[in-house]
Design a protein around this motif. Structure first.
Motif, PDB file in Angstrom:
ATOM      1  N   THR A   1       0.806  -1.221   0.000  1.00  0.00           N
ATOM      2  CA  THR A   1       0.000   0.000   0.000  1.00  0.00           C
ATOM      3  C   THR A   1       0.839   1.271   0.000  1.00  0.00           C
ATOM      4  O   THR A   1       0.375   2.329  -0.418  1.00  0.00           O
ATOM      5  N   TYR A   2       2.087   1.172   0.482  1.00  0.00           N
ATOM      6  CA  TYR A   2       2.928   2.372   0.656  1.00  0.00           C
ATOM      7  C   TYR A   2       3.108   3.170  -0.630  1.00  0.00           C
ATOM      8  O   TYR A   2       3.406   4.353  -0.566  1.00  0.00           O
ATOM      9  N   VAL A   3       2.961   2.537  -1.797  1.00  0.00           N
ATOM     10  CA  VAL A   3       3.179   3.300  -3.036  1.00  0.00           C
ATOM     11  C   VAL A   3       2.145   4.410  -3.180  1.00  0.00           C
ATOM     12  O   VAL A   3       2.466   5.509  -3.632  1.00  0.00           O
ATOM     13  N   PHE A   4       0.899   4.106  -2.800  1.00  0.00           N
ATOM     14  CA  PHE A   4      -0.180   5.105  -2.894  1.00  0.00           C
ATOM     15  C   PHE A   4      -0.565   5.664  -1.524  1.00  0.00           C
ATOM     16  O   PHE A   4      -1.051   6.764  -1.428  1.00  0.00           O
ATOM     17  N   PHE A   5      -0.428   4.862  -0.482  1.00  0.00           N
ATOM     18  CA  PHE A   5      -1.007   5.136   0.833  1.00  0.00           C
ATOM     19  C   PHE A   5      -2.513   5.362   0.714  1.00  0.00           C
ATOM     20  O   PHE A   5      -3.066   5.391  -0.386  1.00  0.00           O
ATOM     21  N   ASP A   6      -3.198   5.463   1.857  1.00  0.00           N
ATOM     22  CA  ASP A   6      -4.653   5.641   1.826  1.00  0.00           C
ATOM     23  C   ASP A   6      -5.126   6.159   3.172  1.00  0.00           C
ATOM     24  O   ASP A   6      -4.312   6.375   4.092  1.00  0.00           O
ATOM     25  N   LEU A   7      -6.425   6.390   3.281  1.00  0.00           N
ATOM     26  CA  LEU A   7      -6.960   6.986   4.504  1.00  0.00           C
ATOM     27  C   LEU A   7      -6.800   6.053   5.699  1.00  0.00           C
ATOM     28  O   LEU A   7      -6.639   6.519   6.834  1.00  0.00           O
ATOM     29  N   PHE A   8      -6.833   4.735   5.459  1.00  0.00           N
ATOM     30  CA  PHE A   8      -6.639   3.800   6.563  1.00  0.00           C
ATOM     31  C   PHE A   8      -5.210   3.932   7.116  1.00  0.00           C
ATOM     32  O   PHE A   8      -5.021   3.993   8.341  1.00  0.00           O
ATOM     33  N   MET A   9      -4.231   4.007   6.239  1.00  0.00           N
ATOM     34  CA  MET A   9      -2.839   4.161   6.686  1.00  0.00           C
ATOM     35  C   MET A   9      -2.635   5.517   7.362  1.00  0.00           C
ATOM     36  O   MET A   9      -1.896   5.620   8.347  1.00  0.00           O
ATOM     37  N   ALA A  10      -3.308   6.549   6.852  1.00  0.00           N
ATOM     38  CA  ALA A  10      -3.230   7.861   7.513  1.00  0.00           C
ATOM     39  C   ALA A  10      -3.845   7.766   8.906  1.00  0.00           C
ATOM     40  O   ALA A  10      -3.319   8.349   9.867  1.00  0.00           O
ATOM     41  N   GLY A  11      -4.926   6.989   9.036  1.00  0.00           N
ATOM     42  CA  GLY A  11      -5.556   6.793  10.346  1.00  0.00           C
ATOM     43  C   GLY A  11      -4.645   6.064  11.321  1.00  0.00           C
ATOM     44  O   GLY A  11      -4.737   6.267  12.536  1.00  0.00           O
ATOM     45  N   LEU A  12      -3.771   5.211  10.791  1.00  0.00           N
ATOM     46  CA  LEU A  12      -2.794   4.515  11.643  1.00  0.00           C
ATOM     47  C   LEU A  12      -1.590   5.398  11.962  1.00  0.00           C
ATOM     48  O   LEU A  12      -0.734   4.997  12.760  1.00  0.00           O
TER      49      LEU A  12
ATOM     50  N   GLY B   1     -15.935   7.840   5.919  1.00  0.00           N
ATOM     51  CA  GLY B   1     -16.992   7.518   4.964  1.00  0.00           C
ATOM     52  C   GLY B   1     -16.423   6.670   3.836  1.00  0.00           C
ATOM     53  O   GLY B   1     -15.579   5.806   4.052  1.00  0.00           O
ATOM     54  N   TYR B   2     -16.894   6.916   2.619  1.00  0.00           N
ATOM     55  CA  TYR B   2     -16.326   6.248   1.443  1.00  0.00           C
ATOM     56  C   TYR B   2     -15.106   6.998   0.923  1.00  0.00           C
ATOM     57  O   TYR B   2     -14.515   6.587  -0.070  1.00  0.00           O
ATOM     58  N   GLY B   3     -14.732   8.108   1.586  1.00  0.00           N
ATOM     59  CA  GLY B   3     -13.526   8.817   1.174  1.00  0.00           C
ATOM     60  C   GLY B   3     -13.660  10.314   1.330  1.00  0.00           C
ATOM     61  O   GLY B   3     -14.773  10.856   1.349  1.00  0.00           O
ATOM     62  N   LEU B   4     -12.505  10.963   1.458  1.00  0.00           N
ATOM     63  CA  LEU B   4     -12.471  12.430   1.521  1.00  0.00           C
ATOM     64  C   LEU B   4     -12.472  12.995   0.107  1.00  0.00           C
ATOM     65  O   LEU B   4     -12.026  12.339  -0.834  1.00  0.00           O
ATOM     66  N   VAL B   5     -12.959  14.236  -0.003  1.00  0.00           N
ATOM     67  CA  VAL B   5     -13.118  14.856  -1.322  1.00  0.00           C
ATOM     68  C   VAL B   5     -12.096  15.979  -1.503  1.00  0.00           C
ATOM     69  O   VAL B   5     -11.913  16.812  -0.612  1.00  0.00           O
ATOM     70  N   LEU B   6     -11.469  15.986  -2.665  1.00  0.00           N
ATOM     71  CA  LEU B   6     -10.541  17.047  -3.069  1.00  0.00           C
ATOM     72  C   LEU B   6     -11.104  17.752  -4.293  1.00  0.00           C
ATOM     73  O   LEU B   6     -11.844  17.159  -5.079  1.00  0.00           O
TER      74      LEU B   6
ATOM     75  N   ARG C   1     -12.142  14.928  -6.774  1.00  0.00           N
ATOM     76  CA  ARG C   1     -11.446  13.655  -6.594  1.00  0.00           C
ATOM     77  C   ARG C   1     -11.820  13.042  -5.251  1.00  0.00           C
ATOM     78  O   ARG C   1     -11.978  13.755  -4.266  1.00  0.00           O
ATOM     79  N   ILE C   2     -11.926  11.718  -5.216  1.00  0.00           N
ATOM     80  CA  ILE C   2     -12.220  10.985  -3.978  1.00  0.00           C
ATOM     81  C   ILE C   2     -10.959  10.221  -3.560  1.00  0.00           C
ATOM     82  O   ILE C   2     -10.394   9.454  -4.350  1.00  0.00           O
ATOM     83  N   LEU C   3     -10.533  10.422  -2.308  1.00  0.00           N
ATOM     84  CA  LEU C   3      -9.399   9.674  -1.762  1.00  0.00           C
ATOM     85  C   LEU C   3      -9.897   8.356  -1.171  1.00  0.00           C
ATOM     86  O   LEU C   3     -10.962   8.315  -0.559  1.00  0.00           O
ATOM     87  N   PRO C   4      -9.113   7.283  -1.299  1.00  0.00           N
ATOM     88  CA  PRO C   4      -9.599   5.954  -0.892  1.00  0.00           C
ATOM     89  C   PRO C   4      -9.424   5.628   0.585  1.00  0.00           C
ATOM     90  O   PRO C   4      -8.423   5.989   1.193  1.00  0.00           O
ATOM     91  N   ASN C   5     -10.388   4.864   1.138  1.00  0.00           N
ATOM     92  CA  ASN C   5     -10.165   4.163   2.396  1.00  0.00           C
ATOM     93  C   ASN C   5      -8.966   3.235   2.243  1.00  0.00           C
ATOM     94  O   ASN C   5      -8.108   3.170   3.091  1.00  0.00           O
ATOM     95  N   HIS C   6      -8.955   2.504   1.140  1.00  0.00           N
ATOM     96  CA  HIS C   6      -7.985   1.428   0.940  1.00  0.00           C
ATOM     97  C   HIS C   6      -7.540   1.492  -0.517  1.00  0.00           C
ATOM     98  O   HIS C   6      -8.341   1.269  -1.431  1.00  0.00           O
ATOM     99  N   ALA C   7      -6.283   1.816  -0.717  1.00  0.00           N
ATOM    100  CA  ALA C   7      -5.789   2.016  -2.085  1.00  0.00           C
ATOM    101  C   ALA C   7      -5.923   0.749  -2.922  1.00  0.00           C
ATOM    102  O   ALA C   7      -6.255   0.821  -4.115  1.00  0.00           O
ATOM    103  N   CYS C   8      -5.666  -0.421  -2.327  1.00  0.00           N
ATOM    104  CA  CYS C   8      -5.702  -1.670  -3.105  1.00  0.00           C
ATOM    105  C   CYS C   8      -7.084  -1.892  -3.708  1.00  0.00           C
ATOM    106  O   CYS C   8      -7.216  -2.299  -4.860  1.00  0.00           O
ATOM    107  N   SER C   9      -8.125  -1.646  -2.921  1.00  0.00           N
ATOM    108  CA  SER C   9      -9.463  -1.955  -3.420  1.00  0.00           C
ATOM    109  C   SER C   9      -9.977  -0.880  -4.367  1.00  0.00           C
ATOM    110  O   SER C   9     -10.677  -1.196  -5.328  1.00  0.00           O
TER     111      SER C   9
END
Lengths: 367, 367
Positions: free
Chosen positions: A228-239, A288-293, A332-340
């Motif tokens: 996931t580190y290549v993209f990172f995501d909101l879950f990793m930011a939460g960690l 939610g389903y993601g943050l908005v940019l 743009r919508i940022l992901p909970n989980h980049a992989c999915s």
């Protein structure tokens, strides 16, 4: 030159500057520790991104499907670990890659698998469990030695592999460091148990994006995997592994309407584009389903994607008044989980600064 | 002839006998009522399945993406409703299809959209809200007439379209009938409001899989849309619209291991194959990530898919002891939601009886 305003939405976009920053950061963390970085390409499934991780050339990688192994082999990658417990039915395709001169090693934790792998003369790692989250044998178990002997008998034993599933629940730096130290300790213990039985274990492979970024000594470990580190995501930011400003993947959607009474904006990005993944719902801050940019990547504070149907997304404010988002506006919508999120797309539009699309990278699909 | 034991797992499989039964059932329900069935092809995204719905030829369909409209137009379908609020940016592709002689009508609920649609001379339906769940104008609102006039001015007005989102929460036959009756009443009210303003509304389109199967009179409605009914799923079974024996879509996965201490079986079917969809978690019976069948379609009572990571599934018993499932055993997973499971795949293996694969049907992808 096209821009993010041109293709029909929804589509996935990669911020190349952020991607490069993420790749450099982990490489620089691991280089002085003398361990190999073996990126897990399951996140991006992109030959272009994997090459960037190695400064342009191929390097050691981890894959999650045989289709990835085949596509990366075709692209010149020759050192591949397929890190999902092997289904013996898939061994002919793995053996064919090895017979072409591409090393594809598999992972296993049972005698049934080890015997099939040894019969096919495919190199293998034994999966070891370090925290009870999924597959693997115990580091101090007789099964570890039993599997090692089955593999070594046909020169197939290459070492051990662990994945610290617990690290995804580590809500503090100390909990994360503990998960990483445990992963390392169990890995080294397992490798040493094989060596004490007279078996060879040159590869001691650990990793997850959280533990790869933890501050622990890695003595005895030979390589670290992270995806996931290549993209990172909101879950990793939460960690706390990254900041929201590191997130390199998003999906561009268009405003298509407004609710007649509720404070809601509709978009053309539903779960087919964003995925159903709601990982952050288990964290302190549910995104939610993601943050908005905004389309250029500027955050729109407080705006979330709150619901998804097949081709509809719903945006709403966490609190406060909705900004003006007329029909046709792209965000743009940022992901909970980049992989999915990435898995829902066949390609990435690539931007460097602003909204100019410099190129398109394809994704590997299927199994 | 290949069988379900041949392709590498995971892969999607369609039971053609069950599919045919589902297609026939809804056709026979609607035929005597004098309404057109306009299947929503977003579920299967398969030209082969849409043709079966019409006894071999093309018929009126509903689509959820422009890519579907284009692919079905190429396959000879000439009467298409694109039932997602139109993003004006996509109108050139829609107009091009209409200029080829394929009718593709769009859906809208704002003056911005109506003006763009009228400029492009694309036929359109006005989306009307019947239960507050998503988009649409009110049937008694001045906006309905305003939009009607903008469209009629360029001969683009074809009628009204509704979707009873509330029907997915209808937990009893009477609640479902009430949702369907409300959908019909609001549709007819909206069409009559347009007619009273001197505007034409030949199409009165309603539908969802639940309301299409409800026992209500449809006087005033001209067509019914339904998507999921072709495959059905555990969510629809939970609503009582079908039985689990009607479910025509599943994914074949292979057992790859067993937990060393917990009563869990691992498979190679994770969320990339099954989807993250957990719709039944909101119903009286939570079916996990799906119920498990033997490879030949026989249920394995009590066995559920309980967890998913990218390429790993976890199976466990709701209660009681695990059956013997050695490594290499293939089983099928039934979906919470057919649309989202299907969306993870590029094709379907088709079986009629037993495990013989008679053909493969491709799926339309992307936007």
């Amino acid at each position: 030159m096209s821009t993010l305003a041109d293709p029909d939405t929804p589509f996935a976009v990669v911020d190349r500057n952020r991607l490069s920053g993420n790749l450099t950061r982990l490489r620089e963390r691991l280089e002085p520790r003398g361990v190999i970085l073996r990126p897990h390409v399951k996140t991006a499934k992109s030959v272009d991104i994997a090459r960037l991780a190695f400064g342009g050339g191929p390097g050691p990688i981890t894959v999650s499907t045989v289709a990835e192994a085949e596509a990366f082999a075709d692209a010149g990658f020759t050192d591949i670990t397929y890190a999902v417990g092997i289904d013996p039915h898939k061994l002919p395709r793995i053996r064919a890659l090895n017979e072409r001169g591409v090393t594809v090693r598999v992972v296993l934790d049972s005698a049934t698998q080890a015997e099939a792998v040894a019969r096919n003369r495919v190199p293998a790692l034994i999966e070891v469990d370090c925290d009870g989250h999924r597959a693997g044998v115990a580091a101090d178990s007789p099964q570890l030695i039993e599997l090692g002997k089955i593999l070594a008998d046909q020169d197939c034993l290459q070492g051990v592999l662990l994945h610290a599933g617990e690290s995804y629940y580590a809500s503090s730096p100390s909990a994360l460091a503990a998960a990483a130290a445990n992963e390392r300790d169990v890995a080294v213990q397992a490798a040493n148990a094989l060596r004490a039985a007279g078996l060879d274990a040159p590869i001691v492979s650990v990793g997850s994006t959280p533990t790869a970024h933890a501050d622990v000594d890695l003595t005895g470990v030979t390589e670290v995997r992270a995806g996931t580190y290549v993209f990172f995501d909101l879950f990793m930011a939460g960690l706390g592994i990254c900041t929201i400003e590191d997130l390199a993947l998003s999906v561009v959607v268009t405003v298509t309407g407004h609710h007649s009474t509720k404070e809601q904006v509709f978009t053309d990005g539903g779960w087919t584009a964003i995925s159903y993944d709601r990982s952050t719902s288990s964290q302190a801050v549910d995104q939610g389903y993601g943050l908005v940019l905004a389309l250029d990547g500027t955050p729109i504070p407080g705006l979330l994607m709150t619901d998804a149907s097949q081709e509809h997304g719903v945006l709403a404010m966490r609190e406060g008044e909705l900004p003006d988002l007329p029909i046709g506006t792209r965000v743009r919508i940022l992901p909970n989980h980049a992989c999915s999120m990435a898995d829902q797309h066949q390609r990435y539009a690539v931007v460097e600064t602003g909204t100019d699309v410099t190129t398109t990278w394809p994704r590997i699909q299927g199994w």
